[in-house]
Design a protein around this motif. Structure first.
Motif, PDB file in Angstrom:
ATOM      1  N   CYS A  30       2.777  -1.545  -9.430  1.00 32.15           N
ATOM      2  CA  CYS A  30       2.877  -2.455  -8.107  1.00 32.15           C
ATOM      3  C   CYS A  30       1.772  -2.260  -7.217  1.00 32.15           C
ATOM      4  O   CYS A  30       1.284  -3.450  -6.762  1.00 32.15           O
ATOM      5  CB  CYS A  30       4.055  -1.936  -7.100  1.00 32.15           C
ATOM      6  SG  CYS A  30       5.650  -2.172  -7.958  1.00 32.15           S
ATOM      7  N   LEU A  31       1.057  -1.380  -7.043  1.00 33.84           N
ATOM      8  CA  LEU A  31      -0.086  -1.364  -6.410  1.00 33.84           C
ATOM      9  C   LEU A  31      -1.299  -1.944  -7.214  1.00 33.84           C
ATOM     10  O   LEU A  31      -1.993  -2.679  -6.524  1.00 33.84           O
ATOM     11  CB  LEU A  31      -0.450   0.089  -6.112  1.00 33.84           C
ATOM     12  CG  LEU A  31       0.295   0.956  -4.985  1.00 33.84           C
ATOM     13  CD1 LEU A  31      -0.126   2.240  -5.137  1.00 33.84           C
ATOM     14  CD2 LEU A  31       0.202   0.236  -3.595  1.00 33.84           C
ATOM     15  N   TRP A 294      11.511   3.507  -0.475  1.00 32.80           N
ATOM     16  CA  TRP A 294      11.160   4.657  -1.194  1.00 32.80           C
ATOM     17  C   TRP A 294      11.495   4.547  -2.649  1.00 32.80           C
ATOM     18  O   TRP A 294      10.836   5.104  -3.621  1.00 32.80           O
ATOM     19  CB  TRP A 294      11.767   5.853  -0.339  1.00 32.80           C
ATOM     20  CG  TRP A 294      11.373   7.094  -1.010  1.00 32.80           C
ATOM     21  CD1 TRP A 294      10.438   7.881  -0.945  1.00 32.80           C
ATOM     22  CD2 TRP A 294      12.208   7.915  -2.183  1.00 32.80           C
ATOM     23  NE1 TRP A 294      10.403   9.023  -1.682  1.00 32.80           N
ATOM     24  CE2 TRP A 294      11.771   9.095  -2.545  1.00 32.80           C
ATOM     25  CE3 TRP A 294      13.337   7.716  -2.895  1.00 32.80           C
ATOM     26  CZ2 TRP A 294      12.203   9.843  -3.398  1.00 32.80           C
ATOM     27  CZ3 TRP A 294      13.935   8.672  -3.462  1.00 32.80           C
ATOM     28  CH2 TRP A 294      13.296   9.712  -4.000  1.00 32.80           C
ATOM     29  N   GLY A 295      12.693   3.961  -2.882  1.00 31.31           N
ATOM     30  CA  GLY A 295      13.043   3.807  -4.340  1.00 31.31           C
ATOM     31  C   GLY A 295      12.556   2.888  -5.158  1.00 31.31           C
ATOM     32  O   GLY A 295      12.237   2.875  -6.513  1.00 31.31           O
ATOM     33  N   VAL A 296      11.985   1.823  -4.600  1.00 32.59           N
ATOM     34  CA  VAL A 296      11.217   0.579  -5.323  1.00 32.59           C
ATOM     35  C   VAL A 296      11.817   0.474  -6.727  1.00 32.59           C
ATOM     36  O   VAL A 296      11.497   0.672  -7.820  1.00 32.59           O
ATOM     37  CB  VAL A 296       9.886   1.011  -5.525  1.00 32.59           C
ATOM     38  CG1 VAL A 296       9.069  -0.157  -6.311  1.00 32.59           C
ATOM     39  CG2 VAL A 296       9.237   1.638  -4.444  1.00 32.59           C
ATOM     40  N   SER A 297      13.136  -0.089  -6.384  1.00 33.57           N
ATOM     41  CA  SER A 297      13.966  -0.347  -7.664  1.00 33.57           C
ATOM     42  C   SER A 297      13.874  -1.829  -8.276  1.00 33.57           C
ATOM     43  O   SER A 297      14.395  -2.182  -9.448  1.00 33.57           O
ATOM     44  CB  SER A 297      15.415  -0.204  -7.217  1.00 33.57           C
ATOM     45  OG  SER A 297      15.899  -0.945  -6.322  1.00 33.57           O
ATOM     46  N   LYS A 330       4.606  -3.819  -1.661  1.00 33.01           N
ATOM     47  CA  LYS A 330       3.956  -3.325  -0.210  1.00 33.01           C
ATOM     48  C   LYS A 330       4.554  -1.804  -0.055  1.00 33.01           C
ATOM     49  O   LYS A 330       3.872  -1.277   0.717  1.00 33.01           O
ATOM     50  CB  LYS A 330       4.218  -4.151   0.963  1.00 33.01           C
ATOM     51  CG  LYS A 330       5.621  -4.141   1.425  1.00 33.01           C
ATOM     52  CD  LYS A 330       6.041  -4.871   2.494  1.00 33.01           C
ATOM     53  CE  LYS A 330       7.382  -4.725   2.851  1.00 33.01           C
ATOM     54  NZ  LYS A 330       8.511  -4.569   2.009  1.00 33.01           N
ATOM     55  N   ASP A 331       5.542  -1.592  -0.766  1.00 27.43           N
ATOM     56  CA  ASP A 331       6.370  -0.336  -0.507  1.00 27.43           C
ATOM     57  C   ASP A 331       5.619   0.892  -0.366  1.00 27.43           C
ATOM     58  O   ASP A 331       5.858   1.723   0.420  1.00 27.43           O
ATOM     59  CB  ASP A 331       7.827  -0.365  -1.039  1.00 27.43           C
ATOM     60  CG  ASP A 331       8.573  -1.522  -0.782  1.00 27.43           C
ATOM     61  OD1 ASP A 331       8.430  -1.954   0.535  1.00 27.43           O
ATOM     62  OD2 ASP A 331       9.528  -1.659  -1.479  1.00 27.43           O
ATOM     63  N   TYR A 332       4.597   1.110  -1.293  1.00 25.93           N
ATOM     64  CA  TYR A 332       3.767   2.129  -1.101  1.00 25.93           C
ATOM     65  C   TYR A 332       2.348   2.087  -0.828  1.00 25.93           C
ATOM     66  O   TYR A 332       1.549   2.762  -1.141  1.00 25.93           O
ATOM     67  CB  TYR A 332       4.039   2.974  -2.547  1.00 25.93           C
ATOM     68  CG  TYR A 332       5.102   3.934  -2.548  1.00 25.93           C
ATOM     69  CD1 TYR A 332       5.013   5.320  -2.857  1.00 25.93           C
ATOM     70  CD2 TYR A 332       6.438   3.353  -2.729  1.00 25.93           C
ATOM     71  CE1 TYR A 332       6.166   6.077  -2.764  1.00 25.93           C
ATOM     72  CE2 TYR A 332       7.517   4.061  -2.910  1.00 25.93           C
ATOM     73  CZ  TYR A 332       7.330   5.597  -2.755  1.00 25.93           C
ATOM     74  OH  TYR A 332       8.471   6.346  -2.884  1.00 25.93           O
ATOM     75  N   ASN A 333       2.033   0.872  -0.128  1.00 26.16           N
ATOM     76  CA  ASN A 333       0.747   0.858   0.253  1.00 26.16           C
ATOM     77  C   ASN A 333       0.428   1.110   1.672  1.00 26.16           C
ATOM     78  O   ASN A 333       1.149   0.730   2.542  1.00 26.16           O
ATOM     79  CB  ASN A 333       0.597  -0.981   0.356  1.00 26.16           C
ATOM     80  CG  ASN A 333      -0.947  -1.424   0.542  1.00 26.16           C
ATOM     81  OD1 ASN A 333      -1.427  -0.821   1.104  1.00 26.16           O
ATOM     82  ND2 ASN A 333      -1.023  -2.635   0.148  1.00 26.16           N
TER      83      ASN A 333
END
Length: 414
Positions: A30-31, A294-297, A330-333
Motif C-alpha cells: 500500500c505504501l 490498523w487491520g487494513v483488510s 493512507k492507513d499506515y502513512n
C-alpha cells in the motif's frame, strides 16, 4: 526525474492485492503504491488507482466520475428496457446506480429511516437474536467465532431490521449474499453473471415480501418505513426500496462479516483497550475506525468510471475507463497518522472517512457499527477472560477483503 521514473519497476510488481504477500501484510505494498503518485495506472485491472486521500475526498464530494457500473468500458451491454430482468429494473436508474439528482433524492427522503432513534429501536430487535446465539453456544473451552457467531449475525440482524419474515430467510440467504459481486469489476464474467442471477431470485423474494407488507403496513421496521416514504414522496419508487434492501442485506452482510472478524481479532491483540473501546456506542464508533485502519483488510476500493473522454488529475482518461479510489492506502502513512504502527482506540479521526464521504457516504454506517458494538459487547460479557487460541490463518480466497479461515477463541471458562 523522467529517467528515475523510467527505472522504476512496473506497478504490478510492487502491488498485487491477491498475492500471498499482500494477504499476509498489505502495508508495504500500500505504501509503495501511494508513493508512485496520486493517479497510477494499474495494468492488471485496466484501471487508474487514486491514491491520495485529499483527491479521494474531493472526488466523493464533487462526483466528477460516474458510479454507474454500466458506464465501465468492460461492463456487459446495458440491455434495452423491454429486455430488463428484475435485476435491471431494480438497479438501472435507482439508488446504487442512480444519476446524482435521483441519488440525492433517495438520500434525503430516507434519512429519517436511519436516525438515532431508529438505530436504538433496531438494537432492541437484534439483542434477543444475539443473546440466543450465545445461549446456544454455551460455555465451550474453545470455539470458532466466525463459524458460531460472525457468520450468523449480519444476515439475522439485517433481515430482522428490514422486516423480512423468517419464513423467507432460508430462500433469500442462498441468493442475496453475492449481491456485491454483480458490480465488482475484478471478477470473471461468469462469476458476475452467476451473482446477477442470484440477485434476480432475491428480488423476486423481496417483491413478494413488499406485496405482503402493502396489505399489512402497520409494522415497525425498515420496510414499513420505506413504504411510507414511497407514499409521501414522488420520484421514490419500489425499485429504490428493492435496491436499498439488496444493499443492506447483501453489501451489509458482506462487509459486516469482515468487520466482525477484524474487530474481535484487533481487540484481543490489544486487550488493555477493550474496556475503553466498549464503554459506549459512541466510543466504539471511534474505536472501529481504528480497528479498520490498523487491520487494513481492503483489497481494492471504490470504483468509478469516466463518463466521457476527459482530462482528470493531469491524465487523459478514455470514456469508460475505471478509476479506483483506495482510501486504505493512507492507513499506515505517517503523513496522515502519528505513530501508525500503534493501535489506539482513542485516536482522532477528523474527518471520519471509513464509510465514505460526501453524497455517497454509506447510509447504513450507523446500523453497521451498532450491530458490531452489540455483538462484541455480548461476547466480552459472556467471556470476560477470552483470548485468541491461535494466530488465525488468513484466507486468500475472498474477492474483496483479507479475511481469516477461522478465528479460534479460548473462553477460559473453567
Amino acid at each position: 526525474m523522467a529517467e528515475a521514473a523510467e527505472n522504476l519497476p512496473p506497478v504490478a510488481d510492487i502491488f498485487n492485492p491477491h498475492s500471498p504477500e499482500y494477504v499476509d501484510n498489505p502495508v508495504p505494498q500500500c505504501l509503495a503504491l501511494a508513493e508512485r503518485g496520486p493517479l497510477v495506472w494499474y495494468e492488471p485491472w485496466q484501471a487508474w488507482i487514486m491514491t491520495h486521500m485529499d483527491d479521494i475526498m474531493k472526488c466523493w464530494k464533487e462526483e466528477p466520475l460516474s458510479s454507474d457500473f454500466y458506464d465501465w468500458e468492460f461492463a456487459p451491454q446495458r440491455p434495452p428496457e423491454d429486455q430488463w430482468s428484475n435485476f435491471e429494473r431494480a438497479m438501472i436508474g435507482h439508488s446504487l446506480l442512480a444519476d446524482q439528482a435521483h441519488h440525492r433524492l433517495v438520500r434525503r427522503v430516507t434519512a429519517p429511516a436511519f436516525s438515532r432513534n431508529v438505530v436504538d429501536n433496531i438494537q432492541a430487535k437484534i439483542e434477543p437474536e444475539v443473546r440466543k446465539l450465545f445461549d446456544d453456544l454455551g460455555e465451550p473451552e474453545t470455539f470458532d467465532y466466525i463459524e458460531e457467531i460472525a457468520n450468523h449475525i449480519p444476515f439475522i440482524s439485517i433481515t430482522r431490521m428490514v422486516g423480512i419474515p423468517e419464513k423467507y430467510w432460508p430462500q433469500i440467504k442462498k441468493v442475496i449474499l453475492t449481491f456485491t459481486e454483480t458490480w465488482n469489476p475484478t471478477i470473471s464474467d461468469e462469476q458476475r453473471e452467476a451473482a446477477r442471477q442470484d440477485s434476480n431470485r432475491a428480488i423476486d423474494i423481496i417483491r413478494e415480501v413488499i406485496a405482503e407488507r402493502r396489505l399489512d403496513p402497520g409494522q415497525d421496521d425498515f420496510l414499513s418505513t420505506l413504504l411510507r416514504i414511497e407514499a409521501e414522496n414522488k420520484g421514490f419508487e419500489e425499485g429504490d426500496i428493492i435496491t436499498l434492501i439488496l444493499a443492506l442485506i447483501g453489501a451489509g452482510a458482506d462487509t459486516t462479516l469482515v468487520a466482525q472478524q477484524w474487530t474481535v481479532y484487533s481487540l484481543l491483540r490489544h486487550k488493555e483497550q477493550i474496556d475503553t473501546a466498549l464503554a459506549s456506542p459512541e466510543a466504539f464508533s471511534n474505536a472501529f475506525c481504528e480497528i479498520n485502519r490498523w487491520g487494513v483488510s481492503s483489497k481494492m476500493g471504490f470504483a468509478r468510471y469516466a463518463p466521457r473522454d476527459m482530462e482528470f488529475m493531469g491524465q487523459t482518461l478514455r470514456k469508460g475507463v475505471m478509476v479506483l479510489m483506495m482510501p486504505h492506502l493512507k492507513d499506515y502513512n505517517p503523513d496522515y497518522y502519528d505513530n501508525p504502527e500503534t493501535f489506539d482506540v482513542t485516536r482522532t479521526f477528523d474527518p471520519d472517512v471509513m464509510f465514505g464521504y460526501g453524497p455517497r457516504y454509506c447510509i447504513g454506517a450507523a446500523l453497521a457499527k451498532r450491530q458490531l458494538f452489540l455483538t462484541v459487547s455480548e461476547l466480552y460479557r459472556r467471556f470476560p477472560n477470552i483470548e485468541l487460541a491461535e494466530e488465525p490463518e488468513r484466507d486468500p480466497g475472498d474477492h474483496n477483503a483479507i479475511v481469516f479461515k477461522r478465528l479460534l477463541l479460548r473462553t477460559n471458562c473453567a
